[in-house]
Design a protein around this motif. Structure first.
Motif, PDB file in Angstrom:
ATOM      1  N   THR A   1      35.876  36.224   5.432  1.00  0.00           N
ATOM      2  CA  THR A   1      35.371  37.405   6.132  1.00  0.00           C
ATOM      3  C   THR A   1      33.881  37.225   6.436  1.00  0.00           C
ATOM      4  O   THR A   1      33.239  36.294   5.941  1.00  0.00           O
ATOM      5  CB  THR A   1      35.541  38.679   5.284  1.00  0.00           C
ATOM      6  N   ALA A   2      33.361  38.166   7.193  1.00  0.00           N
ATOM      7  CA  ALA A   2      31.939  38.117   7.560  1.00  0.00           C
ATOM      8  C   ALA A   2      31.040  38.117   6.318  1.00  0.00           C
ATOM      9  O   ALA A   2      29.955  37.539   6.331  1.00  0.00           O
ATOM     10  CB  ALA A   2      31.608  39.303   8.461  1.00  0.00           C
ATOM     11  N   GLU A   3      31.513  38.746   5.240  1.00  0.00           N
ATOM     12  CA  GLU A   3      30.736  38.808   3.994  1.00  0.00           C
ATOM     13  C   GLU A   3      30.427  37.407   3.438  1.00  0.00           C
ATOM     14  O   GLU A   3      29.426  37.199   2.762  1.00  0.00           O
ATOM     15  CB  GLU A   3      31.556  39.611   2.964  1.00  0.00           C
TER      16      GLU A   3
ATOM     17  N   VAL B   1      29.966  34.599   5.218  1.00  0.00           N
ATOM     18  CA  VAL B   1      29.305  33.689   6.163  1.00  0.00           C
ATOM     19  C   VAL B   1      27.919  33.227   5.697  1.00  0.00           C
ATOM     20  O   VAL B   1      27.616  32.032   5.775  1.00  0.00           O
ATOM     21  CB  VAL B   1      29.250  34.313   7.582  1.00  0.00           C
TER      22      VAL B   1
ATOM     23  N   HIS C   1      27.083  29.368   5.387  1.00  0.00           N
ATOM     24  CA  HIS C   1      26.054  28.809   6.266  1.00  0.00           C
ATOM     25  C   HIS C   1      25.035  28.008   5.459  1.00  0.00           C
ATOM     26  O   HIS C   1      24.616  26.914   5.886  1.00  0.00           O
ATOM     27  CB  HIS C   1      25.368  29.953   7.026  1.00  0.00           C
TER      28      HIS C   1
ATOM     29  N   GLU D   1      24.450  32.635  13.847  1.00  0.00           N
ATOM     30  CA  GLU D   1      25.263  33.340  14.856  1.00  0.00           C
ATOM     31  C   GLU D   1      26.528  32.545  15.187  1.00  0.00           C
ATOM     32  O   GLU D   1      27.618  33.096  15.333  1.00  0.00           O
ATOM     33  CB  GLU D   1      24.455  33.574  16.147  1.00  0.00           C
TER      34      GLU D   1
ATOM     35  N   GLU E   1      28.007  30.493  13.225  1.00  0.00           N
ATOM     36  CA  GLU E   1      28.870  30.537  12.045  1.00  0.00           C
ATOM     37  C   GLU E   1      29.686  31.840  12.030  1.00  0.00           C
ATOM     38  O   GLU E   1      30.867  31.839  11.706  1.00  0.00           O
ATOM     39  CB  GLU E   1      28.021  30.420  10.782  1.00  0.00           C
ATOM     40  N   TYR E   2      29.034  32.969  12.400  1.00  0.00           N
ATOM     41  CA  TYR E   2      29.775  34.233  12.485  1.00  0.00           C
ATOM     42  C   TYR E   2      30.855  34.155  13.565  1.00  0.00           C
ATOM     43  O   TYR E   2      31.984  34.636  13.379  1.00  0.00           O
ATOM     44  CB  TYR E   2      28.828  35.406  12.798  1.00  0.00           C
TER      45      TYR E   2
ATOM     46  N   GLN F   1      33.692  32.150  12.200  1.00  0.00           N
ATOM     47  CA  GLN F   1      34.491  32.948  11.245  1.00  0.00           C
ATOM     48  C   GLN F   1      35.478  33.843  12.005  1.00  0.00           C
ATOM     49  O   GLN F   1      36.643  33.959  11.625  1.00  0.00           O
ATOM     50  CB  GLN F   1      33.561  33.789  10.350  1.00  0.00           C
ATOM     51  N   ARG F   2      35.014  34.479  13.089  1.00  0.00           N
ATOM     52  CA  ARG F   2      35.908  35.346  13.866  1.00  0.00           C
ATOM     53  C   ARG F   2      37.054  34.550  14.486  1.00  0.00           C
ATOM     54  O   ARG F   2      38.203  34.988  14.486  1.00  0.00           O
ATOM     55  CB  ARG F   2      35.122  36.086  14.959  1.00  0.00           C
TER      56      ARG F   2
END
Length: 202
Positions: free
Chosen positions: A20-22, A24, A28, A48, A50-51, A54-55
């Motif tokens: 999840t975004a948590e 990242v 990173h 950015e 990396e986010y 993740q998506r």
């Protein structure tokens, strides 16, 4: 892959949770390591990027990924953040359009203090079991850098056999076909694993 975004898998040494975004920022930080870039054949990304990555891992139907948490740390204190317990990640790529029963598996134990403790082995076993029981996989491949002896040895212990060496990519390909005895062995190795609902994260 959306299939696994609400599932966590609890083993003895590791807990697998969706990426999840948590997670990242810690991920990173890991990927700034030149050693990890070399071992994973990765290029460094901006935060950015990396986010965005993740998506895409969550959305893409041909990628299944879990973050590997240190189970002892995670269970020691209620309310401990997952980010502080992160040990690495484990991935399945379903990229062979001609053979949907084949998954390419990758395991990375990025946290130096978590290496050499069997985390990678258990994470790989749990992921393979998930691939067999939930994704219908019957064959696994692992592509590992020629110099990464610990990873090669780990997959050989998991019954993988070397099938190819690429001098161009400096990597070894190992493969495991799930015969019925192999399937039984895998399910026995992971019979302790508990599947639990995962809080809905982004």
């Amino acid at each position: 892959m959306r299939l696994n975004q609400n599932v966590s898998l609890l083993g003895k040494k590791v807990v697998l949770v969706p990426y999840t975004a948590e997670h990242v920022p810690r991920y990173h930080e890991w990927m700034k390591s030149e050693e990890l870039q070399r071992l994973t054949a990765s290029e460094p990304l901006t935060l950015e990027q990396e986010y965005a990555m993740q998506r895409s891992w969550r959305e893409d139907a041909d990628k299944c990924t879990f973050i590997v948490l240190d189970a002892a740390k995670w269970q020691a204190q209620p309310g401990t953040t997952e980010e502080s317990c992160m040990a690495g990640d484990v991935n399945l790529f379903l990229t062979d359009l001609g053979d949907p029963s084949l998954g390419e598996i990758e395991v990375m134990i990025a946290e130096p203090s978590c290496r050499g403790k069997g985390f990678g082995t258990e994470a790989a076993l749990i992921m393979m079991s998930y691939g067999v029981t939930k994704l219908g996989l019957t064959k696994f491949e692992a592509k590992i850098g020629q110099g990464n002896e610990p990873s090669i040895r780990m997959f050989q212990k998991l019954h993988f056999e070397q099938v190819a060496v690429s001098s161009v990519f400096q990597e070894v390909t190992l493969r495991l076909t799930m015969s019925e005895p192999e399937r039984q062995w895998l399910l026995e190795q992971t019979s302790h694993v508990q599947e639990q609902p995962y809080r809905d994260g982004s």
